[in-house]
Motif scaffolding. Structure first.
Motif, PDB file in Angstrom:
ATOM      1  N   PHE A  12      41.569  42.155  24.589  1.00  0.00           N
ATOM      2  CA  PHE A  12      41.615  40.826  25.200  1.00  0.00           C
ATOM      3  C   PHE A  12      42.547  40.823  26.407  1.00  0.00           C
ATOM      4  CE2 PHE A  12      43.798  36.731  25.551  1.00  0.00           C
ATOM      5  CZ  PHE A  12      42.732  35.861  25.705  1.00  0.00           C
ATOM      6  N   PHE A  13      43.750  41.327  26.223  1.00  0.00           N
ATOM      7  CA  PHE A  13      44.722  41.329  27.325  1.00  0.00           C
ATOM      8  C   PHE A  13      44.335  42.319  28.431  1.00  0.00           C
ATOM      9  CE2 PHE A  13      47.223  39.757  23.685  1.00  0.00           C
ATOM     10  CZ  PHE A  13      47.664  38.570  24.220  1.00  0.00           C
ATOM     11  N   ALA A  83      34.078  41.200  38.006  1.00  0.00           N
ATOM     12  CA  ALA A  83      34.987  40.206  37.445  1.00  0.00           C
ATOM     13  C   ALA A  83      34.225  39.123  36.692  1.00  0.00           C
ATOM     14  CB  ALA A  83      35.824  39.587  38.567  1.00  0.00           C
ATOM     15  N   ALA A  84      33.111  38.666  37.261  1.00  0.00           N
ATOM     16  CA  ALA A  84      32.302  37.644  36.587  1.00  0.00           C
ATOM     17  C   ALA A  84      31.724  38.183  35.277  1.00  0.00           C
ATOM     18  CB  ALA A  84      31.188  37.180  37.515  1.00  0.00           C
ATOM     19  N   SER A  85      31.315  39.441  35.235  1.00  0.00           N
ATOM     20  CA  SER A  85      30.769  40.033  34.015  1.00  0.00           C
ATOM     21  C   SER A  85      31.830  40.124  32.927  1.00  0.00           C
ATOM     22  CB  SER A  85      30.201  41.423  34.323  1.00  0.00           C
ATOM     23  OG  SER A  85      29.189  41.356  35.295  1.00  0.00           O
ATOM     24  N   LEU A  86      33.023  40.568  33.303  1.00  0.00           N
ATOM     25  CA  LEU A  86      34.104  40.664  32.319  1.00  0.00           C
ATOM     26  C   LEU A  86      34.500  39.279  31.803  1.00  0.00           C
ATOM     27  CD1 LEU A  86      36.406  43.372  33.979  1.00  0.00           C
ATOM     28  CD2 LEU A  86      34.895  43.649  32.012  1.00  0.00           C
ATOM     29  N   ALA A  87      34.554  38.299  32.692  1.00  0.00           N
ATOM     30  CA  ALA A  87      34.904  36.942  32.262  1.00  0.00           C
ATOM     31  C   ALA A  87      33.849  36.372  31.320  1.00  0.00           C
ATOM     32  CB  ALA A  87      35.065  36.046  33.495  1.00  0.00           C
ATOM     33  N   THR A  88      32.572  36.662  31.588  1.00  0.00           N
ATOM     34  CA  THR A  88      31.504  36.181  30.709  1.00  0.00           C
ATOM     35  C   THR A  88      31.635  36.792  29.318  1.00  0.00           C
ATOM     36  OG1 THR A  88      30.031  35.916  32.621  1.00  0.00           O
ATOM     37  CG2 THR A  88      29.007  36.000  30.447  1.00  0.00           C
ATOM     38  N   ALA A  89      31.895  38.097  29.271  1.00  0.00           N
ATOM     39  CA  ALA A  89      32.064  38.759  27.967  1.00  0.00           C
ATOM     40  C   ALA A  89      33.273  38.194  27.228  1.00  0.00           C
ATOM     41  CB  ALA A  89      32.220  40.256  28.179  1.00  0.00           C
ATOM     42  N   LEU A  90      34.360  37.935  27.954  1.00  0.00           N
ATOM     43  CA  LEU A  90      35.569  37.426  27.330  1.00  0.00           C
ATOM     44  C   LEU A  90      35.362  36.020  26.772  1.00  0.00           C
ATOM     45  CD1 LEU A  90      38.602  37.830  26.737  1.00  0.00           C
ATOM     46  CD2 LEU A  90      39.063  36.860  28.996  1.00  0.00           C
ATOM     47  N   PHE A  91      34.779  35.123  27.580  1.00  0.00           N
ATOM     48  CA  PHE A  91      34.585  33.745  27.141  1.00  0.00           C
ATOM     49  C   PHE A  91      33.520  33.651  26.054  1.00  0.00           C
ATOM     50  CE2 PHE A  91      37.078  32.860  30.817  1.00  0.00           C
ATOM     51  CZ  PHE A  91      37.623  31.602  30.625  1.00  0.00           C
ATOM     52  N   THR A  92      32.533  34.533  26.066  1.00  0.00           N
ATOM     53  CA  THR A  92      31.529  34.546  24.996  1.00  0.00           C
ATOM     54  C   THR A  92      32.174  34.944  23.674  1.00  0.00           C
ATOM     55  OG1 THR A  92      29.814  35.125  26.602  1.00  0.00           O
ATOM     56  CG2 THR A  92      29.317  35.525  24.280  1.00  0.00           C
ATOM     57  N   ARG A  93      33.097  35.875  23.756  1.00  0.00           N
ATOM     58  CA  ARG A  93      33.815  36.292  22.546  1.00  0.00           C
ATOM     59  C   ARG A  93      34.660  35.147  21.996  1.00  0.00           C
ATOM     60  NH1 ARG A  93      38.495  40.994  22.414  1.00  0.00           N
ATOM     61  NH2 ARG A  93      39.045  40.789  20.178  1.00  0.00           N
ATOM     62  N   LEU A  94      35.252  34.338  22.920  1.00  0.00           N
ATOM     63  CA  LEU A  94      36.126  33.264  22.474  1.00  0.00           C
ATOM     64  C   LEU A  94      35.369  32.018  22.051  1.00  0.00           C
ATOM     65  CD1 LEU A  94      38.973  33.497  25.161  1.00  0.00           C
ATOM     66  CD2 LEU A  94      39.100  34.227  22.789  1.00  0.00           C
ATOM     67  N   PHE A  95      34.326  31.660  22.784  1.00  0.00           N
ATOM     68  CA  PHE A  95      33.671  30.364  22.559  1.00  0.00           C
ATOM     69  C   PHE A  95      32.200  30.477  22.197  1.00  0.00           C
ATOM     70  CE2 PHE A  95      37.058  29.790  25.739  1.00  0.00           C
ATOM     71  CZ  PHE A  95      37.872  28.888  25.065  1.00  0.00           C
ATOM     72  N   GLY A  96      31.713  31.654  22.021  1.00  0.00           N
ATOM     73  CA  GLY A  96      30.322  31.814  21.651  1.00  0.00           C
ATOM     74  C   GLY A  96      29.395  31.639  22.844  1.00  0.00           C
ATOM     75  N   GLU A  97      28.197  31.091  22.584  1.00  0.00           N
ATOM     76  CA  GLU A  97      27.188  30.962  23.642  1.00  0.00           C
ATOM     77  C   GLU A  97      27.626  30.013  24.752  1.00  0.00           C
ATOM     78  OE1 GLU A  97      23.514  29.820  21.925  1.00  0.00           O
ATOM     79  OE2 GLU A  97      23.249  31.702  20.822  1.00  0.00           O
ATOM     80  N   SER A  98      28.429  29.010  24.413  1.00  0.00           N
ATOM     81  CA  SER A  98      28.916  28.085  25.447  1.00  0.00           C
ATOM     82  C   SER A  98      29.893  28.751  26.405  1.00  0.00           C
ATOM     83  CB  SER A  98      29.579  26.869  24.800  1.00  0.00           C
ATOM     84  OG  SER A  98      30.693  27.286  24.010  1.00  0.00           O
ATOM     85  N   GLY A  99      30.357  29.936  26.060  1.00  0.00           N
ATOM     86  CA  GLY A  99      31.293  30.642  26.925  1.00  0.00           C
ATOM     87  C   GLY A  99      30.693  31.068  28.249  1.00  0.00           C
TER      88      GLY A  99
END
Length: 435
Positions: A12-13, A83-99
């Protein structure tokens, strides 16, 4: 049953650190592109001459703008997409599909503020300094991406060729003169550059684009001296004239055989009348051609820039203009060329004539028909075309396709032209008003 992996782990970090690093790279590429394209090559050259190696590298980089912009855009898009790809993977992990939607919103704001607006604002404010600082890093980036950029450039040209668009790889988007002229016009519209300063610089830039035919004094207005006249008549003529140099003709005004300078004539007359050998007989035997200078003829197609250089090289200020058949067309002086830069030059010996331009209360302008279109445009800040005619009268005749009569009115190029006076076949006075 295994327990779920913790969300705030090392990955995550590491992902957050990677996104921040990529945003930093994106900001660097965006700022570098703006700095290197907005930097003045003249200012960079001045810094390089003072020993600034960064400015010298920036000059080398900007010689091929197409390769520079292609490499920077390639690097910028790569880091933004990653950067956008990594952010999408990170937010999907945190918030699911809404990420996915949330990652798009957050990254758009971060890229817009920190990777676009902020670095570009700084770069355009300190263009030369920023260009010199980023050049050591951008140079190897261009070398690495150069093969890819060349392939993309070839593909783009091929696609454009399929649609009938031909590109010249050696052409520049803007010539230096056009860049300067555009900057002056922009500065004048914003109130930074005064109209007089703009006109002077543009006048100097236009010397190589204009010919002596456009500004010469027409032969119908040339004051001449007949070589066969009596010495007293020639002396009186020269003393009464407002000009210091007068062409001398013999038999026919087209046959110019010399140019007399008032000082040379007065010296010769003074020697004959007051010298040790002075006598009335010698004065009667005086020939003006003995003290006249050889006439200097120039073709009407000579550019003003070339003609000014010739005046300076020959140490003369006066030339007679002829056409391709050798017929006299007019005369031009060094002062005429200088007036194209600094405006009308008058002195205490100029004849007090009516000003060729006068504004009326209703917004119209009374113009002498012999006034050049360029002078009117400079005086009124208009943009009448001067491709087909040099004078206002010539423009009206060209558009009317005939010689108008007094009182006729025409409308073209956004202006209303009224013929006020006509002498023989010449339009001598016009009234012009913007429509």
């Amino acid at each position: 049953m295994e327990s779920p992996a913790p969300l705030l782990d090392t990955a995550f970090f590491a992902t957050i650190a990677a996104i921040l690093f990529l945003l930093l790279l994106s900001a660097f590429f965006s700022g570098s592109e703006t700095a290197l394209t907005a930097a003045s090559r003249g200012k960079l050259r001045a810094r390089a001459d003072r020993g600034d190696r960064g400015a010298e590298r920036a000059l080398q980089i900007t010689e091929d703008n197409e390769r520079l912009i292609g490499s920077v855009l390639l690097g910028n898009n790569m880091v933004n997409i990653l950067a956008a790809s990594l952010a999408t993977a990170l937010f999907t992990r945190l918030f699911g599909e809404s990420g996915v939607a949330l990652a798009t919103l957050v990254m758009t704001l971060l890229v817009l503020i920190f990777a676009e607006v902020l670095p570009k604002t700084y770069a355009i404010t300190n263009a030369e300094t920023a260009a010199a600082r980023v050049s050591p890093v951008i140079r190897p980036v261009i070398l690495v991406f150069s093969p890819v950029v060349s392939a993309v450039r070839a593909l783009v040209r091929l696609l454009l060729a399929l649609f009938g668009v031909r590109t010249d790889p050696d052409s520049h988007i803007l010539a230096v003169r056009e860049e300067i002229a555009g900057a002056l016009q922009l500065g004048h519209s914003e109130g930074v550059v005064e109209k007089e300063d703009r006109d002077r610089i543009l006048g100097a830039l236009d010397l190589s684009e204009r010919t002596v035919e456009e500004i010469m004094l027409h032969r119908s207005k040339i004051e001449m001296v007949d070589a066969d006249e009596a010495p007293e008549t020639i002396l009186s003529h020269c003393l009464e004239s407002a000009h210091t140099r007068l062409p001398i003709y013999k038999d026919d005004p087209e046959n110019i055989v010399g140019v007399i300078h008032a000082k040379d004539l007065l010296r010769a007359m003074n020697k004959l009348m007051r010298g040790p050998d002075a006598s009335p007989e010698k004065l009667n035997e005086f020939r003006v051609l003995d003290v006249a200078m050889k006439p200097y003829f120039v073709p009407e197609t000579t550019t003003l820039d070339d003609q000014m250089r010739e005046f300076l090289r020959r140490h003369t200020h006066f030339a007679l203009v002829v056409d391709e058949y050798g017929a006299l067309r007019g005369l031009i002086t060094l002062e005429d060329i200088l007036e194209e830069i600094v405006g009308e030059i008058t002195d205490e010996f100029d004849v007090d004539a009516e000003h060729p331009l006068r504004q009326t209360e209703d917004g119209s302008v009374l113009v002498d028909g012999a006034m050049t279109i360029r002078d009117l445009n400079r005086a009124m800040d208009w943009a009448l075309p001067d491709d087909e005619a040099n004078t206002i009268a010539g423009l009206v005749i060209h558009e009317a396709q005939s010689i108008p009569t007094q009182g006729q009115v025409f409308s073209f190029h956004g202006f209303r032209f009224e013929v006020l006076q006509r002498q023989a076949n010449r339009i001598t006075r016009l009234k012009i008003r913007p429509l």
